[in-house]
Motif scaffolding. Structure first.
Motif: not given
Length: 343
Positions: A118-128, A130-140
């Motif tokens: 996920v760190l490497e491929n972002g939204e295109h990761s097939p494992y996105r 696999w993790f709770t609350g994962l979204n690409f609208e902000g930063n961790s």
């Protein structure tokens, strides 16, 4: 419950990374160091104590403390290899000692292979998913270009989506491998009180199908133990109420506290009458009991109570000698030292 061997068990608890003096961080490149072999020299000591079950803390590849899993299928190189563990469990079994491992399934570390994807491929990761609350609208909080849920705000510990069937299958197949390759007898489930009960029920059904007498014990600090310990879920849970009563009844010279707890839990009727809970005086997360008591002579009646009360007694490594250790500024390492048998 589903099995009864644990009702006759006396546990010994080892936190391997500390016990073996492993480096505090994993470089993920060094060859395996079979430091787990240190336990062979302790088998005679365990038998002398009457131990017939060993709980080994986290063993699988991780970045730091073991609860930040990077790979469920490979023993941490700081402890050895899969072969190291397989041979050790065989030797323990040959000496009449069952083995349970830590099952850390609520979260993984940031070095977990799927999170790295996920760190490497972002939204295109097939494992996105696999993790709770994962979204690409902000930063961790750690600066990642996405957000995710963590365990109690510790963002080095990434919460798994245990509703995802691929995640479940990955975990269940890891457990199957641990049974097939290592011959383990059960699991202690880390932060079980934070895990979805449906996942725990599915895990219980899977494990008991693999091995009918497989033992599942959950780490539960708060709440009604019967929610987790029942015919469809777990076989046991950590008895934190009596843990507190064991030391404070001595520190305060007030046996009424532990008596009240025992009556409330196990009298007829008691709220947990019939449950076999896991009793302990200290562990890898709390101050050593010898550092909590005000008089070292209190250790004797405390351990007499530990072995006399209903449930399963457990000794944390080194505490049989009154080993001391206190958590300092959030640092757990004083609780998890390397101890030599002749010390």
């Amino acid at each position: 419950m589903k099995n009864n061997w644990a009702q006759e068990a006396i546990f010994y608890h080892i936190y391997p990374l500390g016990f073996c003096g492993a480096p505090p961080t994993n470089d993920f490149s060094s060859p395996p160091q079979a430091s787990l072999d240190k336990i062979y020299d302790w088998i005679g000591h365990l038998k002398q104590l009457g131990i017939n079950a060993l709980y080994l803390g986290p063993l699988f590849e991780s970045g730091e403390h073991g609860y930040d899993t990077a790979d469920y299928y490979t023993v941490d190189r700081r402890l050895g290899s899969n072969e190291t563990l397989a041979k050790l469990v065989t030797a323990l079994h040959e000496n009449g000692i069952r083995v349970i491992l830590d099952g850390v399934f609520h979260h993984v570390g940031r070095n977990f292979w799927a999170f790295r994807d996920v760190l490497e491929n972002g939204e295109h990761s097939p494992y996105r998913d696999w993790f709770t609350g994962l979204n690409f609208e902000g930063n961790s909080p750690l600066g990642d270009p996405f957000q995710y849920e963590a365990w109690h705000g510790h963002y080095a510990l990434v919460k798994l989506n245990l509703q995802n069937q691929e995640v479940r299958e990955h975990i269940f197949q890891a457990i199957k491998m641990w049974v097939d390759a290592f011959g383990i007898d059960g699991l202690r489930l880390d932060v079980a009180e934070d895990i979805d009960i449906g996942f725990l029920q599915a895990l219980s059904a899977f494990c008991h199908q693999l091995k009918p007498d497989f033992w599942l014990m959950g780490e539960v600090i708060h709440g009604d133990y019967r929610h987790w310990v029942n015919e469809s879920t777990l076989d046991s849970a950590t008895n934190y109420e009596c843990y507190k009563g064991l030391y404070s009844s001595h520190v305060d010279a007030n046996y009424f506290e532990i008596a009240h707890s025992l009556k409330r839990l196990f009298d007829d009727p008691g709220i947990y009458n019939g449950l076999t809970l896991y009793n302990f005086a200290d562990n890898h997360d709390v101050d050593r009991v010898a550092s909590t008591l005000t008089d070292e002579h209190q250790l004797y009646p405390l351990y007499m109570l530990l072995f006399a009360i209903p449930g399963i007694p457990s000794i944390y490594y080194g505490s049989e000698w009154g080993w001391k250790g206190k958590k300092t500024n959030g640092d757990d390492s004083p609780l998890r030292p390397a101890i030599e048998l002749d010390k």
